[in-house]
Design a protein around this motif. Structure first.
Motif, PDB file in Angstrom:
ATOM      1  N   UNK A  59     -30.385  -3.726  30.086  1.00 12.18           N
ATOM      2  CA  UNK A  59     -29.568  -3.809  31.290  1.00 12.18           C
ATOM      3  C   UNK A  59     -29.479  -5.245  31.802  1.00 12.18           C
ATOM      4  N   UNK A  60     -28.462  -5.477  32.653  1.00 10.64           N
ATOM      5  CA  UNK A  60     -28.217  -6.822  33.181  1.00 10.64           C
ATOM      6  C   UNK A  60     -29.214  -7.148  34.286  1.00 10.64           C
ATOM      7  N   UNK A  61     -30.434  -7.489  33.908  1.00  8.27           N
ATOM      8  CA  UNK A  61     -31.483  -7.886  34.829  1.00  8.27           C
ATOM      9  C   UNK A  61     -32.434  -8.794  34.060  1.00  8.27           C
ATOM     10  N   UNK A  62     -33.460  -9.299  34.747  1.00  4.58           N
ATOM     11  CA  UNK A  62     -34.345 -10.266  34.117  1.00  4.58           C
ATOM     12  C   UNK A  62     -35.138  -9.655  32.969  1.00  4.58           C
ATOM     13  N   UNK A  63     -35.091 -10.344  31.838  1.00  2.00           N
ATOM     14  CA  UNK A  63     -35.969 -10.059  30.701  1.00  2.00           C
ATOM     15  C   UNK A  63     -36.720 -11.347  30.379  1.00  2.00           C
ATOM     16  N   UNK A  64     -37.943 -11.204  29.948  1.00  2.00           N
ATOM     17  CA  UNK A  64     -38.714 -12.358  29.475  1.00  2.00           C
ATOM     18  C   UNK A  64     -39.423 -11.953  28.197  1.00  2.00           C
ATOM     19  N   UNK A  65     -39.702 -12.933  27.359  1.00  2.00           N
ATOM     20  CA  UNK A  65     -40.345 -12.592  26.097  1.00  2.00           C
ATOM     21  C   UNK A  65     -41.036 -13.774  25.443  1.00  2.00           C
ATOM     22  N   UNK A  66     -41.950 -13.438  24.572  1.00  2.63           N
ATOM     23  CA  UNK A  66     -42.536 -14.396  23.635  1.00  2.63           C
ATOM     24  C   UNK A  66     -42.151 -13.929  22.242  1.00  2.63           C
ATOM     25  N   UNK A  67     -41.449 -14.773  21.518  1.00  2.87           N
ATOM     26  CA  UNK A  67     -41.043 -14.455  20.151  1.00  2.87           C
ATOM     27  C   UNK A  67     -42.033 -15.102  19.199  1.00  2.87           C
ATOM     28  N   UNK A  68     -42.693 -14.265  18.397  1.00  2.00           N
ATOM     29  CA  UNK A  68     -43.714 -14.756  17.478  1.00  2.00           C
ATOM     30  C   UNK A  68     -43.079 -15.185  16.157  1.00  2.00           C
ATOM     31  N   UNK A  69     -43.660 -16.184  15.539  1.00  2.73           N
ATOM     32  CA  UNK A  69     -43.199 -16.629  14.224  1.00  2.73           C
ATOM     33  C   UNK A  69     -43.276 -15.464  13.242  1.00  2.73           C
ATOM     34  N   UNK A  70     -42.315 -15.359  12.320  1.00  2.00           N
ATOM     35  CA  UNK A  70     -42.324 -14.223  11.382  1.00  2.00           C
ATOM     36  C   UNK A  70     -43.676 -14.023  10.705  1.00  2.00           C
ATOM     37  N   UNK A  71     -44.151 -12.786  10.748  1.00  2.00           N
ATOM     38  CA  UNK A  71     -45.379 -12.420  10.064  1.00  2.00           C
ATOM     39  C   UNK A  71     -46.646 -12.549  10.877  1.00  2.00           C
ATOM     40  N   UNK A  72     -46.581 -13.129  12.084  1.00  3.02           N
ATOM     41  CA  UNK A  72     -47.799 -13.386  12.852  1.00  3.02           C
ATOM     42  C   UNK A  72     -48.108 -12.304  13.885  1.00  3.02           C
ATOM     43  N   UNK A  73     -47.110 -11.576  14.370  1.00  8.03           N
ATOM     44  CA  UNK A  73     -47.324 -10.638  15.477  1.00  8.03           C
ATOM     45  C   UNK A  73     -48.225  -9.454  15.127  1.00  8.03           C
ATOM     46  N   UNK A  74     -48.112  -8.852  13.945  1.00  5.98           N
ATOM     47  CA  UNK A  74     -48.938  -7.667  13.683  1.00  5.98           C
ATOM     48  C   UNK A  74     -50.434  -7.901  13.862  1.00  5.98           C
ATOM     49  N   UNK A  75     -50.942  -9.057  13.430  1.00  8.33           N
ATOM     50  CA  UNK A  75     -52.367  -9.331  13.588  1.00  8.33           C
ATOM     51  C   UNK A  75     -52.743  -9.503  15.055  1.00  8.33           C
ATOM     52  N   UNK A  76     -51.828 -10.009  15.873  1.00  8.56           N
ATOM     53  CA  UNK A  76     -52.106 -10.214  17.292  1.00  8.56           C
ATOM     54  C   UNK A  76     -51.994  -8.916  18.081  1.00  8.56           C
ATOM     55  N   UNK A  77     -51.021  -8.087  17.722  1.00  6.96           N
ATOM     56  CA  UNK A  77     -50.755  -6.873  18.487  1.00  6.96           C
ATOM     57  C   UNK A  77     -51.469  -5.651  17.933  1.00  6.96           C
ATOM     58  N   UNK A  78     -52.002  -5.768  16.708  1.00  6.09           N
ATOM     59  CA  UNK A  78     -52.782  -4.675  16.148  1.00  6.09           C
ATOM     60  C   UNK A  78     -51.973  -3.521  15.625  1.00  6.09           C
ATOM     61  N   UNK A  79     -50.750  -3.784  15.178  1.00  9.00           N
ATOM     62  CA  UNK A  79     -49.913  -2.707  14.642  1.00  9.00           C
ATOM     63  C   UNK A  79     -49.081  -3.255  13.483  1.00  9.00           C
ATOM     64  N   UNK A  80     -49.008  -2.534  12.348  1.00 10.99           N
ATOM     65  CA  UNK A  80     -48.181  -3.005  11.230  1.00 10.99           C
ATOM     66  C   UNK A  80     -46.719  -3.100  11.636  1.00 10.99           C
ATOM     67  N   UNK A  81     -46.052  -4.120  11.175  1.00  4.36           N
ATOM     68  CA  UNK A  81     -44.671  -4.357  11.587  1.00  4.36           C
ATOM     69  C   UNK A  81     -43.733  -3.216  11.208  1.00  4.36           C
ATOM     70  N   UNK A  82     -43.976  -2.587  10.052  1.00 11.28           N
ATOM     71  CA  UNK A  82     -43.035  -1.548   9.613  1.00 11.28           C
ATOM     72  C   UNK A  82     -43.042  -0.339  10.539  1.00 11.28           C
ATOM     73  N   UNK A  83     -44.125  -0.141  11.304  1.00 13.63           N
ATOM     74  CA  UNK A  83     -44.162   0.983  12.237  1.00 13.63           C
ATOM     75  C   UNK A  83     -43.247   0.764  13.437  1.00 13.63           C
ATOM     76  N   UNK A  84     -42.837  -0.484  13.656  1.00 17.66           N
ATOM     77  CA  UNK A  84     -41.985  -0.806  14.801  1.00 17.66           C
ATOM     78  C   UNK A  84     -40.598  -1.271  14.379  1.00 17.66           C
ATOM     79  N   UNK A  85     -40.280  -1.154  13.120  1.00 12.64           N
ATOM     80  CA  UNK A  85     -38.987  -1.637  12.628  1.00 12.64           C
ATOM     81  C   UNK A  85     -37.827  -1.002  13.390  1.00 12.64           C
ATOM     82  N   UNK A  86     -36.940  -1.865  13.917  1.00 12.93           N
ATOM     83  CA  UNK A  86     -35.739  -1.437  14.662  1.00 12.93           C
ATOM     84  C   UNK A  86     -36.083  -0.625  15.908  1.00 12.93           C
ATOM     85  N   UNK A  87     -37.252  -0.901  16.524  1.00 12.11           N
ATOM     86  CA  UNK A  87     -37.670  -0.159  17.706  1.00 12.11           C
ATOM     87  C   UNK A  87     -38.091  -1.113  18.828  1.00 12.11           C
ATOM     88  N   UNK A  88     -37.977  -0.628  20.071  1.00 12.15           N
ATOM     89  CA  UNK A  88     -38.561  -1.260  21.249  1.00 12.15           C
ATOM     90  C   UNK A  88     -39.525  -0.231  21.825  1.00 12.15           C
TER      91      UNK A  88
END
Length: 233
Positions: A59-88
């Motif tokens: 929606x048209x309101x404030x969003x903020x984010x940290x975009x992680x370099x490819x391949x680095x987020x799963x180790x930080x967030x504790x979840x394999x990337x394929x489990x979140x593919x195309x999801x929020x």
């Protein structure tokens, strides 16, 4: 209006998106980029998984984010990337409630959600193992246009092992990652004023129609819709 800056976390970016004028619908479509994001919106923390297609922004309101370099987020967030593919996904669906409360409080204590998210990301990185250098080498090679098979050989990985590690780190196989990175290279060239045919050749496409088909496949949009009119030659 979309704004982005380099994060204090190496390889990451901190961004915000807000409506810039009355009636502005926000950031529009988010294109595949091989990355995952930690998001804040309306007081909630979410995780954006890796995309294989363009994602319509919220929606048209404030969003903020940290975009992680490819391949680095799963180790930080504790979840394999394929489990979140195309999801929020709400962070509360991935982490224990107490950890989500602490992270949310940290964001809200900052003078801006983007800075609070960056503090959360830095804390995660400080307590995690160092990034896998092999994954960084893989991204660098594919982003430079190296063939997947040759890259696997250079890294000493078999095809199945490379595919399995790529699913965990990027959410999809190395060939899809290579497609996404190649499209990003071509779009960057085109947006810098390079003619479409030349941008296609320099990014490794057979010709301009090949580039146009890939852009349509990965984004659902025509190439000219993604390049500002005043940059098109």
């Amino acid at each position: 209006m979309y704004k982005e800056r380099a994060s204090r976390l190496p390889g990451a970016a901190v961004w915000t998106s807000t409506p810039s004028v009355p009636g502005d619908e926000g950031p529009g479509r988010v294109l595949p980029d091989g990355c995952m994001d930690l998001l804040w919106h309306d007081g909630r923390l979410l995780v954006a998984g890796p995309d294989t297609r363009a994602h319509a922004a919220g929606a048209a309101s404030l969003w903020a984010g940290v975009r992680f370099h490819p391949g680095t987020a799963p180790a930080l967030l504790g979840v394999p990337a394929h489990e979140l593919r195309d999801r929020r996904v709400d962070l509360a669906d991935l982490w224990p409630a107490a950890e989500v409360r602490r992270a949310t409080a940290r964001v809200h204590a900052a003078d801006h959600p983007a800075r609070g998210l960056e503090e959360v990301a830095l804390a995660l990185a400080a307590s995690a193992a160092p990034p896998d250098p092999l994954l960084a080498r893989l991204v660098t090679a594919l982003d430079a246009g190296r063939p997947v098979a040759a890259t696997a050989d250079e890294l000493g990985l078999g095809a199945r092992q490379l595919h399995r590690r790529s699913l965990t780190a990027f959410g999809y196989g190395p060939k899809t990652l290579a497609r996404v990175l190649r499209m990003r290279r071509a779009l960057a060239l085109a947006r810098a004023g390079v003619p479409f045919a030349e941008a296609a050749a320099r990014a490794g496409y057979a010709d301009q129609p090949h580039l146009s088909r890939e852009v349509r496949s990965l984004t659902g949009l025509a190439l000219r819709q993604l390049v500002p009119p005043d940059t098109v030659s």
